[in-house]
Design a protein around this motif. Structure first.
Motif, mmCIF file in Angstrom:
data_model
loop_
_atom_site.group_PDB
_atom_site.id
_atom_site.type_symbol
_atom_site.label_atom_id
_atom_site.label_comp_id
_atom_site.label_asym_id
_atom_site.label_seq_id
_atom_site.Cartn_x
_atom_site.Cartn_y
_atom_site.Cartn_z
ATOM 1 N N GLU A 1 -112.107 57.125 -57.898
ATOM 2 C CA GLU A 1 -110.944 56.424 -58.421
ATOM 3 C C GLU A 1 -111.381 55.378 -59.420
ATOM 4 O OE1 GLU A 1 -108.438 54.914 -55.318
ATOM 5 O OE2 GLU A 1 -108.226 56.884 -54.382
ATOM 6 N N GLY A 2 -110.500 55.086 -60.369
ATOM 7 C CA GLY A 2 -110.802 54.082 -61.372
ATOM 8 C C GLY A 2 -109.539 53.632 -62.074
ATOM 9 N N TRP A 3 -109.720 52.841 -63.136
ATOM 10 C CA TRP A 3 -108.604 52.305 -63.910
ATOM 11 C C TRP A 3 -108.723 52.773 -65.347
ATOM 12 C CZ3 TRP A 3 -111.068 49.850 -60.048
ATOM 13 C CH2 TRP A 3 -110.282 49.341 -59.016
ATOM 14 N N VAL A 4 -107.575 53.136 -65.917
ATOM 15 C CA VAL A 4 -107.556 53.577 -67.304
ATOM 16 C C VAL A 4 -107.696 52.352 -68.198
ATOM 17 C CG1 VAL A 4 -106.173 54.682 -69.106
ATOM 18 C CG2 VAL A 4 -106.135 55.586 -66.773
ATOM 19 N N GLU A 5 -108.719 52.367 -69.048
ATOM 20 C CA GLU A 5 -108.939 51.288 -70.000
ATOM 21 C C GLU A 5 -108.159 51.539 -71.286
ATOM 22 O OE1 GLU A 5 -110.936 48.353 -70.084
ATOM 23 O OE2 GLU A 5 -110.875 48.651 -67.926
ATOM 24 N N GLU A 6 -108.200 52.800 -71.753
ATOM 25 C CA GLU A 6 -107.601 53.108 -73.048
ATOM 26 C C GLU A 6 -107.323 54.598 -73.135
ATOM 27 O OE1 GLU A 6 -108.697 52.250 -77.721
ATOM 28 O OE2 GLU A 6 -109.884 51.336 -76.144
ATOM 29 N N ARG A 7 -106.302 54.950 -73.926
ATOM 30 C CA ARG A 7 -106.004 56.366 -74.219
ATOM 31 C C ARG A 7 -106.412 56.649 -75.653
ATOM 32 N NH1 ARG A 7 -102.016 59.736 -71.112
ATOM 33 N NH2 ARG A 7 -102.621 61.170 -72.737
#
Length: 162
Positions: A127-133
């Motif tokens: 699991e992680g966090w989206v930094e940028e698209r």
């Protein structure tokens, strides 16, 4: 004389194509918009037809067909379309886009700051966090390890919201 009306069948996981086949056998009008997904496995290129709206099949039913449409192991719920005209217009636009040969696919609602889980590949389950698209397909994901962070670029379709 009865009129056809559109309904949205919310299907059990990965049953969209099976419901479409069932509807064809039972002479129920069903629409399942699909897009082409090309993957490489061990040097081979494989093309899949994947549902554009996973979990949903669009049914055009006569009033006496409603019961038959849900009497199978595929449909979890039958949703009523309240604005038939708007639905017909929007579905027509989607089908025209698919027929045009343009690359059409579902844009996941995974944006910056979203907590996600990796569903496939060597990092599956993390699991992680989206930094940028980066456009529609690529995501920069931040993974935290022992108080340190690492970033990795992944395809959006390899992620699911947590």
């Amino acid at each position: 004389m009865s009129e056809l009306a559109w309904f949205v069948a919310h299907v059990r996981p990965r049953r969209e194509k099976k419901l479409k086949q069932y509807c064809e056998r039972e002479r129920i009008l069903a629409t399942l918009p699909c897009y082409r997904n090309v993957r490489k496995y061990r040097g081979k290129t494989v093309t899949f037809e994947k549902p554009l709206f996973p979990g949903y099949v669009f049914l055009e039913l006569l009033p006496d067909q409603r019961a038959k449409a849900v009497q199978n192991d595929h449909v979890a719920n039958l949703l009523i379309v309240h604005d038939q005209a708007l639905f017909i217009r929007q579905l027509g636009e989607i089908l025209r886009a698919l027929e045009s040969g343009l690359e059409v696919y579902l844009a996941p609602e995974i944006g910056a700051g979203a907590r996600v889980k990796i569903r496939s590949g060597p990092m599956r389950g993390m699991e992680g966090w989206v930094e940028e698209r980066y456009g529609m397909t690529t995501v920069l994901l931040r993974l935290d390890f022992i108080g340190q962070a690492a970033a990795v670029k992944l395809q959006a379709d390899e992620l699911e919201l947590v």
